[in-house]
Design an enzyme around this catalytic site. Structure first.
Site, PDB file in Angstrom:
ATOM      1  N   ASP A   2      36.195  42.252  37.236  1.00 42.31           N
ATOM      2  CA  ASP A   2      34.959  41.973  36.521  1.00 42.31           C
ATOM      3  C   ASP A   2      33.670  42.222  37.572  1.00 42.31           C
ATOM      4  O   ASP A   2      33.775  42.460  38.715  1.00 42.31           O
ATOM      5  CB  ASP A   2      34.854  40.394  36.502  1.00 42.31           C
ATOM      6  CG  ASP A   2      33.951  39.898  35.587  1.00 42.31           C
ATOM      7  OD1 ASP A   2      33.631  40.420  34.478  1.00 42.31           O
ATOM      8  OD2 ASP A   2      33.678  38.559  35.488  1.00 42.31           O
ATOM      9  N   ASN A   4      31.703  45.037  36.255  1.00 43.04           N
ATOM     10  CA  ASN A   4      31.295  46.684  36.017  1.00 43.04           C
ATOM     11  C   ASN A   4      29.919  46.730  35.527  1.00 43.04           C
ATOM     12  O   ASN A   4      29.278  47.617  35.989  1.00 43.04           O
ATOM     13  CB  ASN A   4      32.355  47.340  35.119  1.00 43.04           C
ATOM     14  CG  ASN A   4      33.854  47.601  35.844  1.00 43.04           C
ATOM     15  OD1 ASN A   4      33.842  47.175  37.061  1.00 43.04           O
ATOM     16  ND2 ASN A   4      34.683  47.661  34.982  1.00 43.04           N
ATOM     17  N   GLY A   5      29.515  46.026  34.476  1.00 44.92           N
ATOM     18  CA  GLY A   5      28.218  46.228  33.883  1.00 44.92           C
ATOM     19  C   GLY A   5      27.267  45.746  34.641  1.00 44.92           C
ATOM     20  O   GLY A   5      26.209  46.388  34.716  1.00 44.92           O
ATOM     21  N   HIS A  19      31.772  50.958  34.442  1.00 41.44           N
ATOM     22  CA  HIS A  19      33.474  51.088  34.038  1.00 41.44           C
ATOM     23  C   HIS A  19      33.945  52.286  34.724  1.00 41.44           C
ATOM     24  O   HIS A  19      35.344  52.195  35.094  1.00 41.44           O
ATOM     25  CB  HIS A  19      33.412  51.067  32.482  1.00 41.44           C
ATOM     26  CG  HIS A  19      32.984  49.919  31.683  1.00 41.44           C
ATOM     27  ND1 HIS A  19      33.323  48.832  32.209  1.00 41.44           N
ATOM     28  CD2 HIS A  19      32.222  49.833  30.765  1.00 41.44           C
ATOM     29  CE1 HIS A  19      32.834  47.913  31.426  1.00 41.44           C
ATOM     30  NE2 HIS A  19      32.081  48.376  30.395  1.00 41.44           N
ATOM     31  N   ASN A  50      36.949  40.969  24.643  1.00 46.05           N
ATOM     32  CA  ASN A  50      36.149  42.259  24.679  1.00 46.05           C
ATOM     33  C   ASN A  50      35.705  43.121  23.419  1.00 46.05           C
ATOM     34  O   ASN A  50      34.736  43.925  23.499  1.00 46.05           O
ATOM     35  CB  ASN A  50      36.788  43.481  25.956  1.00 46.05           C
ATOM     36  CG  ASN A  50      36.626  42.626  27.205  1.00 46.05           C
ATOM     37  OD1 ASN A  50      37.410  43.161  28.027  1.00 46.05           O
ATOM     38  ND2 ASN A  50      35.711  41.850  27.691  1.00 46.05           N
ATOM     39  N   TRP A  51      36.443  42.762  22.339  1.00 42.15           N
ATOM     40  CA  TRP A  51      36.141  43.358  21.034  1.00 42.15           C
ATOM     41  C   TRP A  51      34.751  42.986  20.538  1.00 42.15           C
ATOM     42  O   TRP A  51      34.073  43.763  19.772  1.00 42.15           O
ATOM     43  CB  TRP A  51      37.157  43.078  19.888  1.00 42.15           C
ATOM     44  CG  TRP A  51      38.714  43.635  20.262  1.00 42.15           C
ATOM     45  CD1 TRP A  51      39.865  43.001  20.827  1.00 42.15           C
ATOM     46  CD2 TRP A  51      39.030  45.120  20.130  1.00 42.15           C
ATOM     47  NE1 TRP A  51      40.648  44.136  20.815  1.00 42.15           N
ATOM     48  CE2 TRP A  51      40.393  45.236  20.616  1.00 42.15           C
ATOM     49  CE3 TRP A  51      38.263  46.116  19.660  1.00 42.15           C
ATOM     50  CZ2 TRP A  51      40.861  46.342  20.403  1.00 42.15           C
ATOM     51  CZ3 TRP A  51      38.877  47.365  19.862  1.00 42.15           C
ATOM     52  CH2 TRP A  51      40.226  47.366  19.900  1.00 42.15           C
ATOM     53  N   ARG A 170      39.826  37.306  41.806  1.00 40.78           N
ATOM     54  CA  ARG A 170      38.695  37.357  40.772  1.00 40.78           C
ATOM     55  C   ARG A 170      37.588  37.689  41.468  1.00 40.78           C
ATOM     56  O   ARG A 170      37.280  37.303  42.543  1.00 40.78           O
ATOM     57  CB  ARG A 170      38.665  35.900  40.211  1.00 40.78           C
ATOM     58  CG  ARG A 170      37.337  35.974  39.113  1.00 40.78           C
ATOM     59  CD  ARG A 170      37.846  36.610  37.947  1.00 40.78           C
ATOM     60  NE  ARG A 170      36.485  36.793  37.157  1.00 40.78           N
ATOM     61  CZ  ARG A 170      36.317  36.362  35.993  1.00 40.78           C
ATOM     62  NH1 ARG A 170      37.196  35.095  35.414  1.00 40.78           N
ATOM     63  NH2 ARG A 170      35.298  36.356  35.249  1.00 40.78           N
ATOM     64  N   ARG A 176      36.610  31.128  37.410  1.00 36.69           N
ATOM     65  CA  ARG A 176      37.159  30.694  36.412  1.00 36.69           C
ATOM     66  C   ARG A 176      38.383  31.487  36.035  1.00 36.69           C
ATOM     67  O   ARG A 176      38.530  32.704  36.543  1.00 36.69           O
ATOM     68  CB  ARG A 176      36.322  30.484  35.129  1.00 36.69           C
ATOM     69  CG  ARG A 176      35.491  31.989  34.756  1.00 36.69           C
ATOM     70  CD  ARG A 176      34.831  31.667  33.263  1.00 36.69           C
ATOM     71  NE  ARG A 176      34.155  33.159  33.103  1.00 36.69           N
ATOM     72  CZ  ARG A 176      32.826  33.273  33.464  1.00 36.69           C
ATOM     73  NH1 ARG A 176      32.143  32.471  34.370  1.00 36.69           N
ATOM     74  NH2 ARG A 176      32.484  34.619  33.120  1.00 36.69           N
ATOM     75  N   SER A 178      39.642  32.585  32.927  1.00 36.19           N
ATOM     76  CA  SER A 178      39.039  33.710  31.823  1.00 36.19           C
ATOM     77  C   SER A 178      40.352  34.147  31.142  1.00 36.19           C
ATOM     78  O   SER A 178      40.646  35.311  30.810  1.00 36.19           O
ATOM     79  CB  SER A 178      38.613  34.855  32.573  1.00 36.19           C
ATOM     80  OG  SER A 178      37.099  34.247  32.921  1.00 36.19           O
ATOM     81  N   GLU A 189      47.994  31.287  44.008  1.00 35.61           N
ATOM     82  CA  GLU A 189      46.888  31.252  44.664  1.00 35.61           C
ATOM     83  C   GLU A 189      45.898  32.032  44.218  1.00 35.61           C
ATOM     84  O   GLU A 189      46.036  33.319  43.796  1.00 35.61           O
ATOM     85  CB  GLU A 189      47.316  31.629  46.248  1.00 35.61           C
ATOM     86  CG  GLU A 189      48.322  30.873  46.819  1.00 35.61           C
ATOM     87  CD  GLU A 189      48.107  29.372  46.930  1.00 35.61           C
ATOM     88  OE1 GLU A 189      46.692  29.046  47.407  1.00 35.61           O
ATOM     89  OE2 GLU A 189      48.741  28.410  47.110  1.00 35.61           O
TER      90      GLU A 189
END
Length: 223
Positions: A2, A4-5, A19, A50-51, A170, A176, A178, A189
């Site tokens: 998570d 990239n943007g 990306h 993501n769509w 993450r 979270r 996700s 873990e």
């Protein structure tokens, strides 16, 4: 994977640039996992949610997936890496589905390391599809409802035959799950990193692994 943007936005770059850097980070993660002797690595690259992103961004993500497989497949074959794609393949564009099936087919005999790519994947959708599969078996008389065990469900999941994850990392400061490996990660873990995925490197990977080995895993037992 998570951030990239946001990584791109902070640098005044288009999201697709983030990306692309994310793909580079994925390659670093694969190399580090192999260096550490980790037998299985799963990368969450495109979710069922993501769509909802802009069509141009979705097309870019699809194209990056194609480029990654086309450029790296021969190397993974040589280096004895088995590729598995988890997620709903049936709803993927035909060219993407054909390519991921080719990657799985050409690396099926490899046993040195397993790379799972979660693409068009969502934990809830995976569970829905697994329950649907089991329900069909019940309807066909293959199994009785009272005979259903956790093993039956595990075998109906996309990750059938794979070990449950020990460690989930993450990135980007989010705390979270996700919708990722909801069943499989029941006793994993978790390590949460503030770094965006494009900045994920060997040092951060090693730090996450050190955190994992510093914890006591009790699986619900008494400490």
């Amino acid at each position: 994977m998570d951030g990239n943007g946001r990584w791109a936005k902070e640098r005044g770059l288009p999201r697709v640039a983030g990306h692309r850097e994310g793909v580079a980070a994925a390659r670093r993660a694969i190399e580090t996992a192999r260096e550490l002797g980790l037998t299985h690595l799963t990368l969450y690259s495109f979710s069922t949610e993501n769509w909802r992103r802009p069509e141009t961004e979705v097309r870019s993500l699809m194209e990056l997936m194609k480029q990654f497989i086309e450029s790296d497949l021969d190397k993974m074959v040589r280096e004895n890496v088995r590729v598995r794609i988890i997620g709903d393949k049936e709803t993927l564009p035909v060219d993407i589905r054909t390519l991921v099936e080719r990657a799985e087919r050409e690396t099926a005999g490899n046993d040195g390391h397993t790379l799972q790519i979660a693409f068009n994947y969502g934990g809830r959708d995976e569970l829905r599809r697994a329950v649907s599969l089991i329900a069909r078996k019940v309807a066909e008389g293959v199994i009785k409802p009272e005979e259903i065990t956790e093993t039956h469900l595990s075998r109906a999941l996309d990750t059938s035959g794979m070990p449950d994850p020990d460690l989930v990392i993450r990135t980007s400061g989010e705390h979270r799950v996700s919708n990722f490996l909801l069943w499989q990660a029941a006793y994993a873990e978790y390590v949460f990193l503030d770094a965006y995925w494009p900045d994920f490197d060997r040092t951060l990977f090693l730090d996450a692994v050190r955190q994992y080995y510093g914890r006591e895993r009790r699986y619900g037992g008494r400490g």
